[in-house]
Design an enzyme around this catalytic site. Structure first.
Site, PDB file in Angstrom:
ATOM      1  N   ASP A  26       1.454  -1.242  -0.120  1.00 60.68           N
ATOM      2  CA  ASP A  26       0.613   0.521   0.233  1.00 60.68           C
ATOM      3  C   ASP A  26       0.726   0.990   0.052  1.00 60.68           C
ATOM      4  O   ASP A  26       2.067   0.974   0.310  1.00 60.68           O
ATOM      5  CB  ASP A  26      -1.188   0.498   0.844  1.00 60.68           C
ATOM      6  CG  ASP A  26      -1.980   1.136   0.909  1.00 60.68           C
ATOM      7  OD1 ASP A  26      -2.800   1.366   0.175  1.00 60.68           O
ATOM      8  OD2 ASP A  26      -1.789   1.681   2.145  1.00 60.68           O
ATOM      9  N   ASP A  28       0.315   5.182   0.970  1.00 58.76           N
ATOM     10  CA  ASP A  28      -0.423   5.961   2.183  1.00 58.76           C
ATOM     11  C   ASP A  28      -0.423   5.470   3.148  1.00 58.76           C
ATOM     12  O   ASP A  28      -1.042   4.798   3.799  1.00 58.76           O
ATOM     13  CB  ASP A  28      -1.344   7.125   1.576  1.00 58.76           C
ATOM     14  CG  ASP A  28      -1.762   8.605   2.427  1.00 58.76           C
ATOM     15  OD1 ASP A  28      -0.720   9.279   3.018  1.00 58.76           O
ATOM     16  OD2 ASP A  28      -2.330   9.237   1.358  1.00 58.76           O
ATOM     17  N   ASP A 225      -1.530  -0.374   6.079  1.00 66.40           N
ATOM     18  CA  ASP A 225      -1.266  -0.022   7.458  1.00 66.40           C
ATOM     19  C   ASP A 225      -2.923  -0.099   8.364  1.00 66.40           C
ATOM     20  O   ASP A 225      -3.408   0.500   9.151  1.00 66.40           O
ATOM     21  CB  ASP A 225      -0.834   1.348   7.228  1.00 66.40           C
ATOM     22  CG  ASP A 225      -1.875   2.365   6.619  1.00 66.40           C
ATOM     23  OD1 ASP A 225      -1.938   2.035   4.827  1.00 66.40           O
ATOM     24  OD2 ASP A 225      -2.239   3.636   6.825  1.00 66.40           O
TER      25      ASP A 225
END
Length: 355
Positions: A26, A28, A225
């Site tokens: 991922d 961001d 995250d």
């Protein structure tokens, strides 16, 4: 991925960059935040690549093209080609192309990333519901997307035109804070029409399929995250995952995770790719990791809204690396919760770890 309900983070005797052939990262909250590289990300990814790990960047944001994402990463010091970037725009374009004739017109409510992805699949982007579209697709279009674009989508969807969405993330991070994401825009059209879109992005299977088709990964590791997109996406795809604590997930959310949100591994940041992961063991005293021992104890009565039999307090004894303490707490909480969500109070234990 191990079978059954995950009850603890797993250990790995070798660095993850050697145990897996491809990292599906991922962006961001993992690689960058607010446009700047997250601490340790650049050096960690360079070392993982040097070890032979293929790095692929997987994003639900359909606004930017793979070329634009690759250029940004390269500017941050992470050499990246457009072929190393997989977006939800690509996933939804493939989904549409499998259901409409080649060359069909598709009404686009979104940005350039969607238009490029549709053309790649031989489809023709159009701007109006009056252009006789065979499908409608929505993707994040940035803050300049006007209310009239949602009206165009509603006109076509209300007439029965098939409706697709790149993703349904309700929010998106920005340099000024949290802004409405594509999921919020999808809700506007849903309310206006009563229809339901087909969705391609994480955590749903079309996105995972797109990443595997484009990377050729044989043993991928999802790195993210967010529990509700990255980790659930890995769960749905039947592959392992690494949660890094550089984004939106904190210790409290991790301890409360239901089975589909429980990562295989937990680490502070992308340096976790370069090391083995410590094992969590169980004995009569509780769950041990490093110098810590965690237990789950019942107290009082369950809350009226409790969704599982796991309730009470998590206890933590010992000393050492805070992440080892968190891993031990996860094992205690997830084992107690079983296939439900954890109702255990881990606040005191997390405070002791500074998490």
């Amino acid at each position: 991925m191990s079978q059954g309900v995950r009850t603890r983070p797993e250990g790995s005797g070798q660095p993850l960059s050697e145990a897996y052939d491809t990292a599906l990262l991922d962006l961001d909250g993992v690689v960058y935040a607010g446009g700047s590289a997250i601490v340790h990300a650049v050096d960690s990814l360079a070392e993982a690549r040097a070890c032979g790990m293929h790095l692929a960047y997987v994003t639900n944001n359909a606004l930017r093209t793979p070329d634009a994402v690759a250029e940004h990463l390269t500017e941050l010091g992470i050499p990246t080609g457009a072929n190393d970037v997989i977006t939800s725009a690509q996933a939804v374009a493939r989904l549409i192309s499998e259901q409409v004739p080649a060359g069909s017109r598709v009404l686009v409510i979104g940005g350039e990333g969607l238009r490029v992805a549709l053309r790649e699949r031989g489809l023709t982007p159009v701007e109006s519901a009056d252009d006789d579209p065979a499908a409608v697709v929505q993707g994040y279009g940035g803050p300049e997307l006007t209310w009239g674009r949602f009206a165009e989508a509603s006109y076509a969807v209300a007439r029965g035109v098939p409706w697709f969405a790149s993703n349904t993330d309700l929010t998106i991070p920005s340099g000024r804070g949290i802004a409405p994401g594509n999921g919020a825009a999808v809700e506007v059209v849903r309310i206006a029409t009563g229809a339901e879109p087909q969705v391609a992005g994480k955590p749903l299977p079309p996105m995972h399929r797109e990443t595997i088709l484009r990377t050729g990964a044989k043993r991928p590791l999802v790195v993210g995250d967010r529990l509700d997109t990255d980790i659930e996406g890995a769960f749905n795809g039947g592959v392992d995952s690494l949660l890094v604590l550089t984004g939106v997930t904190d210790g409290r959310l991790l301890l409360a995770a239901p089975p589909q949100y429980r990562p295989t591994y937990v680490d502070a940041d992308l340096r976790g790719l370069l090391t083995g992961q410590p094992e969590v063991t169980e004995d009569g005293a509780g769950f041990r990791c490093g110098g810590w021992t965690a237990t789950a104890g019942a107290m009082g009565v369950p809350s009226a809204g409790a969704k599982s039999g796991a309730w009470g307090r998590l206890e933590l004894e010992g000393e050492g690396d805070a992440l080892d303490g968190l891993r031990a707490l996860c094992a205690a909480a997830w084992t107690a919760a079983g296939d439900g969500s954890c109702e255990l109070d881990g606040g005191k234990a997390l405070a002791r770890l500074g998490l």
